[in-house]
Design a protein around this motif. Sequence first.
Motif, PDB file in Angstrom:
ATOM      1  N   GLU A  48      26.922  30.504  40.399  1.00  0.00           N
ATOM      2  CA  GLU A  48      28.058  30.540  39.394  1.00  0.00           C
ATOM      3  C   GLU A  48      28.817  31.909  39.202  1.00  0.00           C
ATOM      4  N   ALA A  49      27.721  32.591  39.505  1.00  0.00           N
ATOM      5  CA  ALA A  49      28.228  34.431  39.186  1.00  0.00           C
ATOM      6  C   ALA A  49      29.247  34.597  40.587  1.00  0.00           C
ATOM      7  N   PHE A  50      29.276  33.953  41.565  1.00  0.00           N
ATOM      8  CA  PHE A  50      30.118  34.355  42.769  1.00  0.00           C
ATOM      9  C   PHE A  50      31.294  33.522  42.302  1.00  0.00           C
ATOM     10  N   LEU A  51      31.394  32.456  41.930  1.00  0.00           N
ATOM     11  CA  LEU A  51      32.709  31.645  41.536  1.00  0.00           C
ATOM     12  C   LEU A  51      33.214  32.457  40.240  1.00  0.00           C
ATOM     13  N   ASN A  52      32.604  33.101  39.269  1.00  0.00           N
ATOM     14  CA  ASN A  52      32.880  33.674  38.357  1.00  0.00           C
ATOM     15  C   ASN A  52      33.691  35.169  38.774  1.00  0.00           C
ATOM     16  N   ALA A  53      33.080  35.522  39.931  1.00  0.00           N
ATOM     17  CA  ALA A  53      33.793  36.666  40.585  1.00  0.00           C
ATOM     18  C   ALA A  53      35.131  36.352  41.252  1.00  0.00           C
ATOM     19  N   VAL A  54      35.188  35.190  41.796  1.00  0.00           N
ATOM     20  CA  VAL A  54      36.288  34.497  42.676  1.00  0.00           C
ATOM     21  C   VAL A  54      37.372  34.428  41.582  1.00  0.00           C
ATOM     22  N   TRP A  55      37.111  33.953  40.576  1.00  0.00           N
ATOM     23  CA  TRP A  55      37.986  33.784  39.337  1.00  0.00           C
ATOM     24  C   TRP A  55      38.576  34.901  38.807  1.00  0.00           C
ATOM     25  N   LEU A  56      37.631  35.996  38.719  1.00  0.00           N
ATOM     26  CA  LEU A  56      38.062  37.116  37.994  1.00  0.00           C
ATOM     27  C   LEU A  56      38.951  37.965  38.919  1.00  0.00           C
ATOM     28  N   THR A  57      38.417  37.979  40.390  1.00  0.00           N
ATOM     29  CA  THR A  57      39.445  38.566  41.206  1.00  0.00           C
ATOM     30  C   THR A  57      41.000  38.072  41.209  1.00  0.00           C
ATOM     31  N   ASN A  64      37.251  45.925  20.163  1.00  0.00           N
ATOM     32  CA  ASN A  64      36.486  46.716  21.253  1.00  0.00           C
ATOM     33  C   ASN A  64      36.933  46.187  22.386  1.00  0.00           C
ATOM     34  N   TRP A  65      37.966  46.494  22.937  1.00  0.00           N
ATOM     35  CA  TRP A  65      38.811  46.038  24.123  1.00  0.00           C
ATOM     36  C   TRP A  65      37.893  45.824  25.505  1.00  0.00           C
ATOM     37  N   LEU A  66      37.083  47.050  25.612  1.00  0.00           N
ATOM     38  CA  LEU A  66      36.151  47.026  26.826  1.00  0.00           C
ATOM     39  C   LEU A  66      35.109  45.857  26.725  1.00  0.00           C
ATOM     40  N   PHE A  67      34.832  45.241  25.387  1.00  0.00           N
ATOM     41  CA  PHE A  67      34.098  44.286  25.178  1.00  0.00           C
ATOM     42  C   PHE A  67      34.484  42.773  25.092  1.00  0.00           C
ATOM     43  N   THR A  68      35.629  42.891  24.410  1.00  0.00           N
ATOM     44  CA  THR A  68      36.319  41.607  23.944  1.00  0.00           C
ATOM     45  C   THR A  68      37.056  41.004  25.277  1.00  0.00           C
ATOM     46  N   LEU A  69      37.822  41.902  25.964  1.00  0.00           N
ATOM     47  CA  LEU A  69      38.724  41.621  26.974  1.00  0.00           C
ATOM     48  C   LEU A  69      38.691  42.459  28.064  1.00  0.00           C
ATOM     49  N   PRO A  70      37.295  42.674  28.870  1.00  0.00           N
ATOM     50  CA  PRO A  70      37.276  43.564  29.825  1.00  0.00           C
ATOM     51  C   PRO A  70      38.241  43.441  31.014  1.00  0.00           C
ATOM     52  N   ILE A  71      38.414  41.968  31.321  1.00  0.00           N
ATOM     53  CA  ILE A  71      39.297  41.957  32.754  1.00  0.00           C
ATOM     54  C   ILE A  71      40.476  42.420  32.399  1.00  0.00           C
ATOM     55  N   LEU A  72      41.097  41.912  31.182  1.00  0.00           N
ATOM     56  CA  LEU A  72      42.517  42.654  30.690  1.00  0.00           C
ATOM     57  C   LEU A  72      42.478  44.103  30.879  1.00  0.00           C
ATOM     58  N   LEU A  79      46.726  43.614  48.492  1.00  0.00           N
ATOM     59  CA  LEU A  79      45.710  43.828  49.317  1.00  0.00           C
ATOM     60  C   LEU A  79      45.014  45.250  48.890  1.00  0.00           C
ATOM     61  N   GLN A  80      45.912  46.137  48.038  1.00  0.00           N
ATOM     62  CA  GLN A  80      45.262  47.372  47.581  1.00  0.00           C
ATOM     63  C   GLN A  80      44.299  46.675  46.252  1.00  0.00           C
ATOM     64  N   THR A  81      44.904  45.854  45.659  1.00  0.00           N
ATOM     65  CA  THR A  81      44.193  45.246  44.354  1.00  0.00           C
ATOM     66  C   THR A  81      42.797  44.709  44.896  1.00  0.00           C
ATOM     67  N   LEU A  82      42.801  43.851  45.955  1.00  0.00           N
ATOM     68  CA  LEU A  82      41.833  43.137  46.226  1.00  0.00           C
ATOM     69  C   LEU A  82      40.726  43.969  46.616  1.00  0.00           C
ATOM     70  N   GLY A 130      30.825  44.683  33.649  1.00  0.00           N
ATOM     71  CA  GLY A 130      30.317  44.167  32.609  1.00  0.00           C
ATOM     72  C   GLY A 130      31.308  44.049  31.584  1.00  0.00           C
ATOM     73  N   PRO A 131      31.003  43.583  30.296  1.00  0.00           N
ATOM     74  CA  PRO A 131      29.530  43.129  29.855  1.00  0.00           C
ATOM     75  C   PRO A 131      29.498  41.667  30.210  1.00  0.00           C
ATOM     76  N   GLY A 132      28.219  41.660  30.822  1.00  0.00           N
ATOM     77  CA  GLY A 132      27.685  40.246  31.529  1.00  0.00           C
ATOM     78  C   GLY A 132      28.628  39.610  32.578  1.00  0.00           C
ATOM     79  N   GLY A 133      29.066  40.512  33.370  1.00  0.00           N
ATOM     80  CA  GLY A 133      29.706  40.242  34.578  1.00  0.00           C
ATOM     81  C   GLY A 133      31.327  39.530  34.219  1.00  0.00           C
ATOM     82  N   ARG A 134      31.729  40.102  33.239  1.00  0.00           N
ATOM     83  CA  ARG A 134      33.000  39.526  32.629  1.00  0.00           C
ATOM     84  C   ARG A 134      34.186  40.331  33.051  1.00  0.00           C
ATOM     85  N   SER A 135      33.862  41.412  33.809  1.00  0.00           N
ATOM     86  CA  SER A 135      35.084  42.228  34.736  1.00  0.00           C
ATOM     87  C   SER A 135      34.603  42.374  36.085  1.00  0.00           C
TER      88      SER A 135
END
Lengths: 279, 287
Positions: B62-71, B147-155, B220-223, B236-241
């Motif tokens: 699940e952590a991998f799929l989560n990372a794919v989704w976040l990427t 707390n942006w880095l906590f609530t919406l870290p990926i954004l 490519l740069q962003t990847l 983080g937090p909790g792998g959310r970014s």
Amino acid sequence: MPRSPASRRTTHRLAADAGLLVLAGAFVLPLAWVVLSSLDTGANLRVKVPDGLTLDNFDAVLTPEITFTPLLNSLLLCGGGTALTVGCAALAAYPLSRFRSRFNRPFLLTILFATSLPITAIMVPVYALFVRVNLIDTMQGTIFFFAASQLPFAIWLMKNFMDGVPKELEEAAWTDGASSLQSLLRVVLPLMGPGVAVVTVFSFVMMWGNFFVPFMLLLSPDQMPASVSINDFFGNRGMVAYGQLAAFSIVYSTPVILLYVLVARRLGGGFALSGAVKG
Amino acid sequence: MRNARSLIRALPVSPAVVLLVLFLGGPIAYCAWIAFTDLQLTGQAEESFVGFDNFRTAFGDEAFLNAVWLTLVFTVVSALVGQNTLGLALAALMQRASKPVRTLVGGIVVTAWVLPEVVAGFLLYAFFRREGTLNTLLEWLHLPTQNWLFTLPILAVSFANVWRGTAFSMLVYTAALGEIPKEITEAAEVDGAGGWRRMWHITLPMIRRSIGTNLMLITLQTLSVFGLIWVMTRGGPGGRSQTLPLFMYEEAFQKSMIGYGTAVALLLLVVGSLFSVVYLRLLRTEV
């Protein structure tokens, strides 16, 4: 009443100016933070008018341990890496630009392909490989890797610049009995001075700002470049001296900004892209 | 005789080739090997071949799929939408703006791009923190803060990447727009086409090649962004970014699973290669 084209153009210009200034406002806030905080006696995390202007933050970080050693390490790494990149790229670009060969096209396509590979992806295998061949935690290993990672783009740029130097001038040198190497060093490279400067500055700037490569390949604290040592300011979750962090960020960023300005003014804004985008 | 001459002529290429083969080709080949092994950092003397186990593990993790989704989110939000659109908007506005404004704005945007990755990370960390500039600004406007880095870290990290990377698209589009002949836009203006219609029917079709190459390069740069996210959130937090490069690093080093981490790296490399091939096709006519 229909407006004249001239007044319409003025309205458009004012609207464009206003739009740009609003966008720039958003871009400038983080930059304003670092400048103001570095001069602030009581800096925290927000943009504010300094409590009192001071150079104490700079004084505090300008010590051998915090600033000079990491910057010297950065200089060794990036200077070495850049020298190797530019030297190899100039040599490689010469036959590619001067002689027809059926290997040119496949070689150039491979190079172009390699310029766009995500280098970040291979850092884990590079680490494993470096452990195996005893290059881990060595300056020279890191320099070699830096040079290799920058080479594809450097060769590509260098070849494009070299194509712009007319062949006739070189042929004159050959008639006078110069070898290829001599004509490269004495005729071609001096004539493409700005091009060489662009490749040099671009490679140096890329390496200077790179975090992941030295973060993975170097282990001993006394070899760390500034891109990695800046992490120390966050210590072990203790109090962060934001003013000092800002001052260090400015000292560390200034060289690349100056280099960029130097080259950009000479060659126009899109210098780094002319090779990548126009092919 | 001819062979000897072409060998001598090819000689200057050899230092570059040696470096590239040893330090770029070597690691990529090694990557393709250890991705199929169970190599670990500690405990084990010899790694052994495990076939596609690492990949099977990844796609069940699940952590991998989560990372794919976040990427995917990170790339779409920050590169395809953010940098690309904002870069085009800046370039288009700059065409009409007065010279001092153009120089000032260009300078600011490019400075953000030239700054070292880690410094950019710190500046935006300060910007998005609970007690940082963004919340101060929102309070001043009487808008809700968080707390942006906590609530919406990926954004937050996506916006950071927009801040840092937009200059590239801006420069690409400034060059592309500069090459459109003035007569064409003027003719359209005389025919009564408004700004948006001109943009949509004339400008965009004319710069479509630049749009293609720009999208390819910024993807490519962003990847491969690592430092920016590492400094701001550590994934983080909790792998959310936690995008793929950070996931790869954590599996390989914090969990010592080099083989598994490399399998992820190989997937990233394959995705990158596919994009590179498309990029080459876009440039096909010019090599």
